[in-house]
Design a protein around this motif. Structure first.
Motif, PDB file in Angstrom:
ATOM      1  N   ALA A  27       0.835  -1.199   0.000  1.00 22.44           N
ATOM      2  CA  ALA A  27       0.000   0.000   0.000  1.00 22.44           C
ATOM      3  C   ALA A  27       0.869   1.247   0.000  1.00 22.44           C
ATOM      4  CB  ALA A  27      -0.917  -0.011   1.216  1.00 22.44           C
ATOM      5  N   LYS A  28       2.056   1.125   0.647  1.00 25.94           N
ATOM      6  CA  LYS A  28       2.957   2.268   0.664  1.00 25.94           C
ATOM      7  C   LYS A  28       3.670   2.446  -0.672  1.00 25.94           C
ATOM      8  CE  LYS A  28       5.556   2.707   4.420  1.00 25.94           C
ATOM      9  NZ  LYS A  28       6.418   2.148   5.495  1.00 25.94           N
ATOM     10  N   GLY A  29       3.441   1.501  -1.593  1.00 26.22           N
ATOM     11  CA  GLY A  29       4.000   1.647  -2.936  1.00 26.22           C
ATOM     12  C   GLY A  29       5.437   1.187  -3.069  1.00 26.22           C
ATOM     13  N   LEU A  30       5.852   0.250  -2.223  1.00 27.55           N
ATOM     14  CA  LEU A  30       7.212  -0.263  -2.303  1.00 27.55           C
ATOM     15  C   LEU A  30       7.418  -1.051  -3.603  1.00 27.55           C
ATOM     16  CD1 LEU A  30       9.247   0.125   0.030  1.00 27.55           C
ATOM     17  CD2 LEU A  30       8.889  -2.269   0.599  1.00 27.55           C
ATOM     18  N   PRO A  31       8.546  -0.852  -4.288  1.00 27.01           N
ATOM     19  CA  PRO A  31       8.769  -1.638  -5.518  1.00 27.01           C
ATOM     20  C   PRO A  31       8.836  -3.136  -5.193  1.00 27.01           C
ATOM     21  CG  PRO A  31      10.566  -0.060  -5.137  1.00 27.01           C
ATOM     22  CD  PRO A  31       9.654   0.030  -3.987  1.00 27.01           C
ATOM     23  N   LEU A  32       8.450  -3.948  -6.133  1.00 23.12           N
ATOM     24  CA  LEU A  32       8.357  -5.396  -5.917  1.00 23.12           C
ATOM     25  C   LEU A  32       9.700  -5.992  -5.474  1.00 23.12           C
ATOM     26  CD1 LEU A  32       6.563  -7.864  -6.092  1.00 23.12           C
ATOM     27  CD2 LEU A  32       7.184  -8.100  -8.480  1.00 23.12           C
ATOM     28  N   MET A  62      10.265  -7.549 -15.294  1.00 18.03           N
ATOM     29  CA  MET A  62      11.538  -8.272 -15.190  1.00 18.03           C
ATOM     30  C   MET A  62      11.307  -9.693 -14.718  1.00 18.03           C
ATOM     31  SD  MET A  62      14.584  -7.440 -12.601  1.00 18.03           S
ATOM     32  CE  MET A  62      15.546  -8.791 -12.037  1.00 18.03           C
ATOM     33  N   ILE A  63      10.469  -9.796 -13.700  1.00 20.08           N
ATOM     34  CA  ILE A  63      10.187 -11.131 -13.191  1.00 20.08           C
ATOM     35  C   ILE A  63       9.459 -11.978 -14.238  1.00 20.08           C
ATOM     36  CG2 ILE A  63       8.774 -12.352 -11.503  1.00 20.08           C
ATOM     37  CD1 ILE A  63       9.939 -10.562  -9.448  1.00 20.08           C
ATOM     38  N   ASP A  64       8.588 -11.305 -14.943  1.00 17.49           N
ATOM     39  CA  ASP A  64       7.867 -12.000 -16.006  1.00 17.49           C
ATOM     40  C   ASP A  64       8.825 -12.666 -16.988  1.00 17.49           C
ATOM     41  OD1 ASP A  64       4.825 -10.170 -16.645  1.00 17.49           O
ATOM     42  OD2 ASP A  64       5.255 -12.059 -15.612  1.00 17.49           O
ATOM     43  N   PHE A  65       9.778 -11.847 -17.417  1.00 15.92           N
ATOM     44  CA  PHE A  65      10.720 -12.326 -18.429  1.00 15.92           C
ATOM     45  C   PHE A  65      11.540 -13.506 -17.877  1.00 15.92           C
ATOM     46  CE2 PHE A  65      15.096 -11.994 -20.047  1.00 15.92           C
ATOM     47  CZ  PHE A  65      14.856 -12.337 -21.355  1.00 15.92           C
ATOM     48  N   CYS A  66      12.062 -13.265 -16.652  1.00 22.07           N
ATOM     49  CA  CYS A  66      12.879 -14.314 -16.023  1.00 22.07           C
ATOM     50  C   CYS A  66      12.109 -15.616 -15.887  1.00 22.07           C
ATOM     51  CB  CYS A  66      13.302 -13.866 -14.626  1.00 22.07           C
ATOM     52  SG  CYS A  66      14.867 -13.049 -14.661  1.00 22.07           S
ATOM     53  N   SER A  67      10.915 -15.506 -15.363  1.00 19.50           N
ATOM     54  CA  SER A  67      10.174 -16.734 -15.057  1.00 19.50           C
ATOM     55  C   SER A  67       9.881 -17.508 -16.330  1.00 19.50           C
ATOM     56  CB  SER A  67       8.885 -16.390 -14.327  1.00 19.50           C
ATOM     57  OG  SER A  67       8.007 -15.735 -15.199  1.00 19.50           O
TER      58      SER A  67
END
Lengths: 305, 561
Positions: A209-214, B1-6
């Motif tokens: 929710a805080k918008g942290l990158p994955l 990025m994860i999409d591509f990797c996976s």
């Protein structure tokens, strides 16, 4: 922390003592002796050998002698490999087994965690099902099937890798794969399960929710939390690597310690079996201690005092 | 990025099993040609890589007992007498010898040009030391008994006399005298055995149990040990002081202990071995078809048999039953359909091809299958068994797929032909050995015997009531008398006759049921020159060389290993 380590070390002594005692008397219970062979020894020579190795003494005396030798770090002479002592055999074999075991463990951890995380992120997608099917296969195929199959394909037919022995890094590729695949598959399944749970938890939702990158979300918050069950699996995994190496080292002709386990028992090489059992016992105790320390590091709720 | 990797990973992971499946489809293809090249070191020295079964238990010639140890010892040591590629006895460390008229004193004249690997000359004293060391009970030699034809050897082994009383004497630096207690026609053959090798006294005394380690080891054969990594390899290099270096073959020999025959076979196919120690039975047919140039088959001095415990029921005092069981076997079916390795069905105890001896044959050898079955049934009834009262017997064998297959076939032959009820008992090797030796529980047990030297005596003495190894408990004074007479007989023809009579008695009494005589099978790369199959299965590396026809580009370099 130090107090805890000392406590654990002291606690290990009775464990090792029981292990040693059991190993000593169990191997003596097995019928046949180290010098039984198809061509029987003349009685005089057998008596002489028994005297040389103190096998003519009463069992309790032999046990006492053995404990005293072990206390001084002397594992005794090998009965089968008559030119060598058990200390020499362990010193030669252990570094090889350690390298193989560590590489398999790292391979299994790296790929297992990665694949498990990928599957969790795409839960119930085709990718998830595909990965988990492969993981299931990996768990189900025993290493004694996988190893000869790999040798046939990659060494005999393709000629990409050596079929056995120990030389360069190429010699480690197949043994590491054979030893690590099942574990990797298991770790992938474990990681997936715990990751799915963690990703649904409140603190991850807050972070999202805080918008942290994955990337940050995964590596900084989700992964450490999801690793706890994987870390608990590392204890049994080491034991698995040790028993697995018994098979793998024989198939690939690797001069490690694992094969002495079986050969020592088959040859009634008393000192070798006990030496290897004791050595591996110590190893597992040390490894479990490391795992416990990892817990504390991963999970702030765990505290040792 | 994860999409591509996976996605990429998924493809790779899913492809792995497919890749394996691709490989499987090519099962019948011979391995690629490029891996059929000899290994030649950068300095031009040729390397012979030999599969060698299990790790040798020791490289001490006087304590060794396994085939694996003996193979290596033959390369690093040289006895007074040695063997030619075909197994014929030839002068070794002794250039010539004289035998006295009473056939009891042998005088050996040692080669003055023979040297130890440290450059010292090989002397008669070295042989005196070696022989005394072997019979000395303190050494704990397993094979010391093989030297009992030498005067006093028996009492020394028993600890009743000092090793110095052994009938060997150095008459001068290069003349050695050996006195025997009785004429022994096969004595020269014994001298090629590792028990009769010399030892380098100074290095043995200095290093104790560790004298066999590289750096400590001083040997007098064509090669010396330069590297020994337990369970990995033993490397031998030329002994620069060996007297016959000009006529020796390969420069470096690498022995690889590979217990698992299938693993050895695969490493051979992958080009990592030049010569295997054996060939897994299921692969024999494939090898004959696909590697006809590599496949080597030769008669081998060994017999596979079933022993019958004569000290307890049902075989005690029951020769009819023993004969019935032997007659009921179809040995041809066993070798053609079960073992399938070109073994020879055995109707004699001593294998064919043994030096100067024609084995006796069981009386039923020439009979038809029907006649054998008829006679087997008659004897079975005579022994007191019938359909209502069938024989119940336990058949013991040690853990091995091969033994199990044979036992299954034999159990079913006894059941269908005689109606016997056979219980198969599988035992781990040491448990099995103990049961056979104590004779308390065994009834029928599988066994095998490989000749120690090329003479019928190595098989016949096994059944002597006084011999240490006799799991059957067989004791027939007539048999013993024939053998005892043969061991003191100086006339070769008369001795042969006595041994033949002994074997006939044995085959009548049938305490053992011979099943087949061994053949040796192994794979040897076509570029190896000088390989000749011989009945003892002794292959000296110095007789083998690497054919130089392979171009420099084809040869593997040491760096790849």
């Amino acid at each position: 922390m130090l107090a805890y380590a000392v406590k654990r070390a002291l606690g290990a002594i009775p464990t090792l003592f029981i292990l040693l005692t059991l190993a000593f008397f169990l191997i003596r219970l097995a019928p046949g002796g180290p010098f039984d062979a198809e061509r029987q020894l003349p009685p005089e020579i057998e008596a002489n050998l028994n005297q040389k190795y103190h096998l003519d003494e009463p069992l309790y005396q032999q046990y006492g002698r053995y404990l005293w030798d072990i206390a001084r770090g002397d594992f005794g002479p090998s009965f089968q490999y008559r030119d060598l002592t058990v200390n020499q055999l362990i010193a030669d074999g252990f570094p090889v087994s350690l390298r193989l075991g560590l590489m398999s463990l790292l391979f299994a951890l790296f790929f297992g965690v990665m694949l498990g995380t990928l599957a969790a992120l795409r839960q119930n997608s085709a990718a998830d099902y595909g990965l988990m099917t492969v993981a299931m296969l990996g768990v189900s195929i025993p290493n004694y099937v996988l190893a000869p199959l790999m040798i046939l394909v990659f060494a005999v037919y393709q000629g990409w890798l050596p079929a056995g022995g120990l030389g360069g890094w190429q010699n480690y590729v197949m043994p590491v794969l054979a030893l690590g695949t099942a574990m990797m598959a298991y770790i992938a399944r474990l990681t997936r399960g715990s990751m799915i749970e963690v990703l649904r938890s409140n603190f991850i939702r807050t972070a999202r929710a805080k918008g942290l990158p994955l990337r940050l979300l995964l590596f900084r918050h989700a992964l450490p939390a999801a690793m706890v069950p994987v870390v608990s699996f590392l204890g049994p995994a080491t034991a698995g690597i040790i028993t697995g190496s018994v098979v793998i080292e024989t198939i690939f002709g690797i001069p490690g310690l694992g094969r002495y386990f079986v050969q020592g028992a088959l040859n009634r090489d008393y000192t070798l079996v006990m030496g290897v059992v004791l050595f591996y016992g110590m190893l597992i105790i040390v490894f479990n201690f490391i795992v416990d320390l990892l817990y504390a590091w991963l999970d702030p709720r765990v505290k040792y005092a | 990025m994860i999409d591509f990797c996976s996605r990429k990973l998924l493809i790779v992971v899913l492809c792995l099993p497919l890749l394996a499946a691709c490989g499987n489809g090519k099962q019948d293809e011979a391995p690629a040609q490029s891996r059929n090249a000899p290994l030649i070191n950068k300095d031009g020295s040729t390397v012979l890589r030999r599969g060698n079964g299990a790790e040798p238990e020791t490289l001490d010639p006087h304590r060794a007992q396994s085939v694996n140890s003996s193979n290596i010892l033959r390369d690093i040591y040289e006895g007074l007498v040695s063997e030619a590629p075909d197994g014929e006895l030839v002068p070794g460390a002794a250039a010539r010898w004289e035998i006295s008229e009473d056939l009891r004193t042998y005088t050996f004249y040692l080669r003055e040009e023979a040297h130890w690997s440290n450059g010292e000359p090989v002397t008669a004293a070295d042989f005196v030391y070696g022989l005394r060391r072997c019979v000395d009970p303190a050494t704990g030699s397993v094979y010391a008994e093989i030297l009992t034809p030498i005067e006093n050897a028996k009492v020394i082994i028993a600890g009743e006399a000092a090793p110095e009383t052994l009938g060997v004497k150095a008459l001068s630096d290069h003349v050695l005298e050996i006195r025997l207690k009785a004429p022994t026609p096969y004595f020269l053959g014994l001298l090629a055995h590792s028990s009769a090798y010399p030892a380098h006294q100074a290095s043995v005394e200095k290093h104790g149990d560790q004298f066999t380690q590289p750096g400590n080891h001083v040997s007098n054969g064509a090669y010396q040990i330069t590297d020994w990594v337990v369970a990995s390899h033993i490397t031998l290099e030329r002994n620069p002081h060996y007297w016959d270096n000009d006529n020796s073959g390969v420069d470096v020999v690498k022995y690889l202990p590979i217990e698992n025959a299938e693993s050895e076979f695969k490493r051979y196919l992958a080009g990592e071995l030049d010569m295997t120690s054996t060939l897994p039975i299921p692969q024999i047919e494939w090898a004959q078809k696909n590697l006809p140039q590599d496949y080597q088959k030769y008669p081998f001095l060994g017999v596979y048999y079933y022993g019958l415990n004569l000290t307890r029921a049902p075989f005690k005092d029951n020769p009819e039953l023993r004969r019935a069981l032997s007659l009921a076997l179809d040995r041809e079916i066993i070798t053609e359909k079960v073992t399938r390795g070109d073994q020879i069905p055995a109707y004699s105890w001593v294998p064919p091809g043994v030096s100067d001896y024609q084995p006796a044959e069981a009386s039923f050898a020439g009979w038809s299958r029907e006649k054998r079955i008829e006679e087997a049934r008659r004897l079975y009834r005579e022994a007191g068994y019938s359909d209502e009262n069938p024989l119940e017997v336990e058949l013991r064998y040690n853990t091995s797929e091969g033994h199990k297959k044979i036992a299954t076939a034999i159990a079913s032959m006894w059941k269908t032909t005689l109606g016997a009820k056979v219980v198969m008992v599988n035992e781990e090797w040491k448990v099995f050995l103990q049961n056979v030796n104590t004779k308390k529980v065994t009834q029928v047990y599988r066994s095998g015997w490989i000749g120690d030297y090329n003479d019928a005596n190595t098989f016949l003495e096994l059944m002597h009531s006084k011999f240490g190894l006799n799991g059957t408990g067989y004791s027939n004074p007539q048999y013993d008398a024939y053998l005892d007479a043969a061991s003191h007989e100086s006339d070769i023809n008369r001795r042969r006759e006595l041994m033949h009579q002994a074997e006939q008695v044995l085959l009548e009494d049938m305490p053992v049921i011979p099943i087949y005589h061994y053949v040796g099978t192994r794979l040897v790369k076509p570029y190896i020159k000088g390989f000749v199959g011989n009945i003892m299965g002794h292959f000296y590396s110095k007789h083998l060389s690497i054919r130089a026809t392979a171009g420099a580009g084809d040869a593997q370099t040491a760096g790849m290993q």
